[in-house]
Enzyme design. Structure first.
Site, PDB file in Angstrom:
ATOM      1  CD  GLU A 270      22.519  62.749  18.187  1.00  0.00           C
ATOM      2  OE1 GLU A 270      21.986  62.048  19.066  1.00  0.00           O
ATOM      3  OE2 GLU A 270      22.626  63.973  18.278  1.00  0.00           O
ATOM      4  CD  GLU A 401      19.987  50.116  19.876  1.00  0.00           C
ATOM      5  OE1 GLU A 401      21.121  49.898  19.407  1.00  0.00           O
ATOM      6  OE2 GLU A 401      19.365  51.179  19.701  1.00  0.00           O
TER       7      GLU A 401
HETATM    8  P1  NAD Z   1      25.379  50.936  11.991  1.00  0.00           P
HETATM    9  O1  NAD Z   1      26.245  51.459  13.065  1.00  0.00           O
HETATM   10  O2  NAD Z   1      25.514  49.521  11.596  1.00  0.00           O
HETATM   11  O3  NAD Z   1      25.578  51.787  10.654  1.00  0.00           O
HETATM   12  C1  NAD Z   1      25.436  53.184  10.637  1.00  0.00           C
HETATM   13  C2  NAD Z   1      26.247  53.755   9.497  1.00  0.00           C
HETATM   14  O4  NAD Z   1      27.636  53.563   9.759  1.00  0.00           O
HETATM   15  C3  NAD Z   1      25.970  53.097   8.147  1.00  0.00           C
HETATM   16  O5  NAD Z   1      25.957  54.089   7.148  1.00  0.00           O
HETATM   17  C4  NAD Z   1      27.163  52.167   7.974  1.00  0.00           C
HETATM   18  O6  NAD Z   1      27.476  51.887   6.630  1.00  0.00           O
HETATM   19  C5  NAD Z   1      28.269  52.997   8.615  1.00  0.00           C
HETATM   20  N1  NAD Z   1      29.448  52.246   9.068  1.00  0.00           N
HETATM   21  C6  NAD Z   1      29.549  50.931   9.385  1.00  0.00           C
HETATM   22  N2  NAD Z   1      30.817  50.649   9.798  1.00  0.00           N
HETATM   23  C7  NAD Z   1      31.512  51.809   9.729  1.00  0.00           C
HETATM   24  C8  NAD Z   1      32.855  52.181  10.054  1.00  0.00           C
HETATM   25  N3  NAD Z   1      33.751  51.297  10.516  1.00  0.00           N
HETATM   26  N4  NAD Z   1      33.222  53.473   9.897  1.00  0.00           N
HETATM   27  C9  NAD Z   1      32.338  54.408   9.450  1.00  0.00           C
HETATM   28  N5  NAD Z   1      31.064  54.105   9.123  1.00  0.00           N
HETATM   29  C10 NAD Z   1      30.648  52.825   9.268  1.00  0.00           C
HETATM   30  O7  NAD Z   1      23.859  51.255  12.426  1.00  0.00           O
HETATM   31  P2  NAD Z   1      22.497  50.859  11.681  1.00  0.00           P
HETATM   32  O8  NAD Z   1      22.244  49.408  11.823  1.00  0.00           O
HETATM   33  O9  NAD Z   1      22.442  51.470  10.327  1.00  0.00           O
HETATM   34  O10 NAD Z   1      21.455  51.672  12.583  1.00  0.00           O
HETATM   35  C11 NAD Z   1      20.997  51.182  13.787  1.00  0.00           C
HETATM   36  C12 NAD Z   1      21.713  51.818  14.969  1.00  0.00           C
HETATM   37  O11 NAD Z   1      21.659  53.235  14.847  1.00  0.00           O
HETATM   38  C13 NAD Z   1      21.037  51.492  16.282  1.00  0.00           C
HETATM   39  O12 NAD Z   1      22.008  51.237  17.263  1.00  0.00           O
HETATM   40  C14 NAD Z   1      20.271  52.760  16.603  1.00  0.00           C
HETATM   41  O13 NAD Z   1      19.994  52.944  17.973  1.00  0.00           O
HETATM   42  C15 NAD Z   1      21.201  53.800  16.068  1.00  0.00           C
HETATM   43  N6  NAD Z   1      20.482  55.049  15.800  1.00  0.00           N
HETATM   44  C16 NAD Z   1      20.699  56.108  16.629  1.00  0.00           C
HETATM   45  C17 NAD Z   1      20.000  57.296  16.423  1.00  0.00           C
HETATM   46  C18 NAD Z   1      20.214  58.489  17.325  1.00  0.00           C
HETATM   47  O14 NAD Z   1      19.835  59.590  16.934  1.00  0.00           O
HETATM   48  N7  NAD Z   1      20.788  58.342  18.489  1.00  0.00           N
HETATM   49  C19 NAD Z   1      19.093  57.396  15.363  1.00  0.00           C
HETATM   50  C20 NAD Z   1      18.899  56.281  14.555  1.00  0.00           C
HETATM   51  C21 NAD Z   1      19.615  55.120  14.777  1.00  0.00           C
END
Ligand code: NAD
Length: 503
Positions: A270, A401
């Site tokens: 997602e 975004e």
């Molecule tokens: P992010 O991708 O920075 O982090 C998400 C998660 O991934 C965190 O727990 C982080 O620690 C982990 N992570 C980071 N690097 C990783 C790696 N290499 N391997 C595995 N895990 C890793 O996102 P964020 O800043 O926490 O959230 C914002 C983003 O999430 C936005 O792009 C937003 O659109 C998206 N989002 C999508 C949905 C959906 O349902 N489509 C819902 C909420 C947020």
């Protein structure tokens, strides 16, 4: 460590929330207990509304990750959860939902403090998490298999079996609802679970681990690993996981998918979005303005389904924007726990810097910024909501975004034009259509490339409504029956009945 929250904020907290901040640093929850720190690496938990460090937590080491997966594997393999009668799993999950409901106000306060969102929004988050847990608890006893049509001498049946160990990596913006989209169906069907919350907002997920213990969820069935990207990456490539459910940015989702390819682990993603809201001239103005505002100002625009692109009939563009900006200026920006706050801060100083840079760049590229209300002074990570007109299609602000309170406005001349502009994005998470003509709504909704289209409404979530994206917004659906499909696997059993009596 003692929280250094301003006393005026601290005094608003219920004892459960205050105690949670005052306890020793949060640590991994593995095999039914909080584990003494193996890693010396600690991260702060910051209140975005004031910039102060409220507490800190020990990040999970690679040994912790391995132990959590091992504990989840053992709990699955010995059947302490998967072999329970479905009625017993349902009852235990309903009891767990009741405990979350009991503590909902304290958890909402923690969520508001951790993410910066207004308390009223955090309350809705916790209510949604409880509802999703109850919804899938019900599924535990409703799931059915199938008798599969096959040649007469064969009896073929399909049964839905648990997958095994499921892992979740979640973002900071809706920590508990997004966790529950994954954990609730996983547990309902007998899987065991390892969760890695975001480093930016781990409080509620770790709190939830404590409730799992109180609810008598057997040891090892739910494990929680606080930590950052490195912990997530270790978890993604850990052997012994049967499914990874990821919610977060598109870039991280790509890294997760690459890692999962090595272990051939199932993945659902997602990801990000850049969702359009199409407003036709015959729309109910009042509802449309409210829907557009809720779609982008909720959680200060830090929401995957943010309706960040307003695509509007040229004939009503000026008047609509004037009214939108007027109402936006009436919003109160403030600390999430302050009464009367409509919009909180951004989650971090870094995120605020990124948003402000993107707006400045858009203005340099010719966009006109209609500023919103003035943000409060102090050390919180506040920024003003911005409506941008004169936005040229294809510019950075229209394409990427932002994940902040920024709305671009682009006029359209014909329905075809509107659909073309809306679909001109690498993302495809959500869309809104505003028109009082049913035919327009249906025609346009059918042509939009998005996982979910809201018509004359925006941002409606319900446990029974499948949710997910297309294109760079990911794949797989959560909620509804999709949760059953993604957390079970069909097993076919074929019995050869033999030729039967000769006559
Ligand atoms: P992010 O991708 O920075 O982090 C998400 C998660 O991934 C965190 O727990 C982080 O620690 C982990 N992570 C980071 N690097 C990783 C790696 N290499 N391997 C595995 N895990 C890793 O996102 P964020 O800043 O926490 O959230 C914002 C983003 O999430 C936005 O792009 C937003 O659109 C998206 N989002 C999508 C949905 C959906 O349902 N489509 C819902 C909420 C947020």
């Amino acid at each position: 460590m003692t929280a250094k929250l301003d006393p005026s904020v601290r005094d608003l907290l219920l004892p459960d929330a205050r105690n949670w901040l005052d306890r020793p640093p949060l640590s991994p929850f593995i095999d039914g207990a909080f584990r003494a720190a193996r890693s010396e690496h600690r991260l702060p938990v910051v209140d975005p509304g004031s910039g102060v460090t409220m507490t800190e937590y020990v990040t999970a080491s690679s040994e912790d990750v391995a132990d959590a997966v091992r504990a989840a594997r053992a709990a699955f393999d010995d059947g302490r959860w998967s072999e329970l009668d479905p009625e017993a799993r349902e009852a235990r999950l309903r009891y767990l939902a009741g405990l979350l409901d009991r503590d909902s106000e304290a958890v909402a306060q923690l969520e508001s403090l951790d993410t910066g969102k207004p308390l009223a929004e955090a309350r809705l988050d916790i209510a949604e998490a409880v509802a999703v847990l109850r919804y899938y608890a019900g599924w535990a006893t409703k799931i059915e298999g199938a008798v599969i049509p096959a040649p007469r001498r064969l009896l073929a049946t399909g049964t839905r079996e648990a997958l095994g160990v499921c892992a979740a990596i979640t973002p900071w913006n809706y920590p508990l609802p997004i966790l529950m989209y994954k954990l609730a169906p996983a547990l309902a069907f007998g899987n065991t679970f390892v969760a890695k919350p975001s480093e930016q907002a781990p409080l509620s997920t770790v709190y939830f681990a404590q409730l799992c213990a109180e609810a008598g969820i057997p040891d090892g069935v739910v494990n929680v690993l606080p930590g950052g990207g490195a912990t997530g990456a270790t978890l993604t490539s850990a052997p012994g996981i049967d499914k990874i459910a990821f919610t977060g940015s598109t870039r991280t989702g790509q890294a997760v998918m690459r890692a999962a390819a090595d272990t051939l682990t199932k993945v659902t993603l997602e990801l990000g979005g850049k969702s359009p809201q199409l407003v036709f001239a015959d729309a109910d103005w009042d509802a449309a303005i409210k829907g557009v505002m809720d779609g982008i100002w909720t959680n200060a625009g830090q929401i995957c389904v943010a309706g960040s692109r307003l695509i509007i009939d040229r004939g009503i563009h000026d008047e609509f924007v004037t009214e939108l900006v007027r109402r936006t200026r009436q919003l109160t920006i403030g600390h999430g726990l302050a009464p009367g706050t409509h919009m909180g801060p951004l989650v971090s100083a870094a995120q605020r810097g990124r948003v402000n840079r993107m707006v400045a760049h858009a203005v340099a590229e010719g966009a006109e910024a209609h500023d919103g209300p003035t943000p409060p002074e102090g050390n919180g990570f506040f920024t003003a909501p911005a409506v941008l007109t004169n936005v040229a299609p294809g510019t950075q602000i229209e394409r990427d975004e932002v994940f902040g309170p920024v709305l671009t406005v682009v006029p359209f001349d014909t329905e075809d034009d509107a659909v073309r502009l809306a679909n001109n994005s690498c993302y495809g998470l959500a869309a809104g259509v505003w028109s009082t003509a049913n035919a327009t709504v249906h025609r346009v909704a059918r042509r939009l490339r998005a996982g979910i289209v809201w018509a004359n409404s925006y941002g409606i979530f319900h446990p029974s409504l499948p949710f997910g994206g297309v294109k760079s917004s990911g794949f797989g659906r959560e909620l509804g029956f999709a949760g059953v499909e993604h957390y079970t696997e069909l097993k076919t059993t074929v019995i050869d009945l033999g030729p039967g009596p000769a006559n």
